[in-house]
Scaffold this active site. Structure first.
Site, PDB file in Angstrom:
ATOM      1  N   LYS A 133     -10.798  -5.353  -4.253  1.00 26.74           N
ATOM      2  CA  LYS A 133     -11.628  -4.305  -4.306  1.00 26.74           C
ATOM      3  C   LYS A 133     -10.963  -2.979  -4.753  1.00 26.74           C
ATOM      4  CE  LYS A 133     -11.700  -3.766   0.459  1.00 26.74           C
ATOM      5  NZ  LYS A 133     -12.313  -4.152   1.653  1.00 26.74           N
ATOM      6  N   LYS A 137      -3.964 -11.177  -6.263  1.00 24.60           N
ATOM      7  CA  LYS A 137      -5.273 -11.587  -5.566  1.00 24.60           C
ATOM      8  C   LYS A 137      -6.259 -10.717  -6.035  1.00 24.60           C
ATOM      9  CE  LYS A 137      -5.871  -8.773  -1.601  1.00 24.60           C
ATOM     10  NZ  LYS A 137      -6.197  -8.549  -0.311  1.00 24.60           N
ATOM     11  N   LYS A 169       0.921  -1.092   0.022  1.00 25.04           N
ATOM     12  CA  LYS A 169       0.056  -0.037  -0.068  1.00 25.04           C
ATOM     13  C   LYS A 169       0.861   1.292  -0.069  1.00 25.04           C
ATOM     14  CE  LYS A 169      -4.361  -1.742   1.132  1.00 25.04           C
ATOM     15  NZ  LYS A 169      -5.484  -1.992   1.974  1.00 25.04           N
TER      16      LYS A 169
END
Ligand code: ATP
Ligand code: LTN
Length: 329
Positions: free
Chosen positions: A200, A197, A115
């Site tokens: 969202k 993966k 992130k």
């Protein structure tokens, strides 16, 4: 009789939930409710570690609550509550941040590295200490097991280390938890790139299926999903990861074991397989969304308030003991 195991897990109210979140985490929780003492949280203070819109967050908190309920979490069996409504979470996070948590460990966290990307020094301190708050969530309730998707295993491991170090320092006061990860479906992969993966927050909308996606759109995404070379249907995650991922989704949402699917599709091609999978996904989503749409905001708010009262009572008692062992009371 021994008292049942305590289970704690949560999802952050950021973005739309995908079928990956459902298969990897929430569907696992539903099965646990009859056996264990379950606590499921909407972990809103985790969602503010990155840039967000306050109005949107507010909406998402109720949305995730409804998603839990539509998935089959029963507030008569499980405690469902909003993390920020029980302030002991952040209080314990501070204490664990001072005792048991090391900067070197936090720097190793894959999620932080992903992130923060190139800007490790320019992201919020909250994004960095996020796993300490997660450890507090877990340890506050004497949790024994934490059902999560594969990507969260590392954070639960860290919570274990923090608990052990805290216990070494102050004597046995925290239960050391373990992660519970599904054997199949713990890591649903992107529909457009099976090496990543399903997330969202992916920039490619074809890579995920949201639980609240329009049905026709969701079907199209399945039809567009990448496949591997070869034409027959078999399960070979190492060599044919895209197909293995689709088989896993089919198996989890359609309730058919993978070996059985492989047998059923012998001699049939990708086209037929994908068309059927699109129908399985559509059927699941229609049923899920019907349930979701029947839950009012008022109902969701009432569930959160009742959950808050139950969680607060547990948290209050635990924190009182922790304050004593660290010497502030
Ligand atoms: P993001 O994708 O934005 O990084 P996330 O979906 O990983 O977020 P959460 O919504 O907090 O983050 O995840 C909730 C739960 O869903 C966690 O237990 C996580 O492990 C699980 N989960 C998330 N993505 C997947 C996936 N692709 N397959 C299986 N489980 C998943
Ligand atoms: N970090 C988790 C969400 C989370 C969580 C928890 C999961 C926050 N606190 C406690 C299990 C137990 C994620 O899925 N991103």
């Amino acid at each position: 009789m021994n008292s049942p195991k305590t289970i704690f897990s949560g999802v952050q109210p950021s973005g739309n939930l995908t079928i990956g979140n459902y298969i990897g985490a929430i569907s696992q929780w539903v099965e646990m409710q009859d056996k264990y003492r379950c606590i499921f949280s909407i972990v809103d203070y985790h969602a503010i570690t990155v840039k967000y819109q306050p109005e949107e967050l507010k909406k998402r908190i109720l949305e995730i609550t409804k998603i839990y309920l539509a998935a089959g979490i029963d507030p008569k069996k499980s405690i469902v509550f909003q993390q920020s409504s029980v302030p002991e979470h952040t209080e314990l996070a501070w204490i664990l941040g001072c005792s048991g948590s090391y900067i070197a460990d936090l720097k190793k966290m894959t999620q932080f590295k992903d992130k923060a990307g190139e800007k490790q020094d320019a992201v919020s301190v909250g994004l960095f200490t996020y796993p300490v708050l997660m450890a507090a969530d877990i340890l506050l309730y004497d949790t024994q097991a934490v059902p999560v998707g594969d990507d969260q295993k590392q954070h639960v491991e860290l919570a274990r280390d923090i608990a052990k170090r805290f216990n070494n320092e102050y004597g046995p006061s925290l239960v050391v938890p373990e992660a519970i990860v599904r054997k199949e479906g713990a890591r649903i992969m992107s529909l457009s790139d099976p090496s990543k993966k399903m997330s969202k927050s992916d920039s490619n909308a074809n890579s995920y299926i949201f639980l609240l996606d329009d049905i026709a759109v969701a079907k199209k995404k399945i039809m567009k999903a990448v496949t591997d070379s070869g034409t027959d249907i078999d399960y070979d995650p190492a060599n044919r990861p895209a197909l293995a991922n689709l088989l896993t989704i089919y198996s989890q949402l359609g309730n058919r074991q993978i070996p059985r699917l492989v047998k059923d599709y012998q001699g049939k091609g990708y086209g037929e397989f994908k068309k059927d999978l699109a129908e399985v996904v559509a059927k699941f989503l229609i049923d899920f969304q019907n349930k979701f749409n029947n839950i009012s905001d008022e109902e969701a708010k009432a569930v959160l308030e009742s959950g808050r009262q139950q969680a607060a009572a547990l948290a209050r008692a635990k924190m009182e003991k922790i304050r004593q062992v660290i010497g502030v009371r």
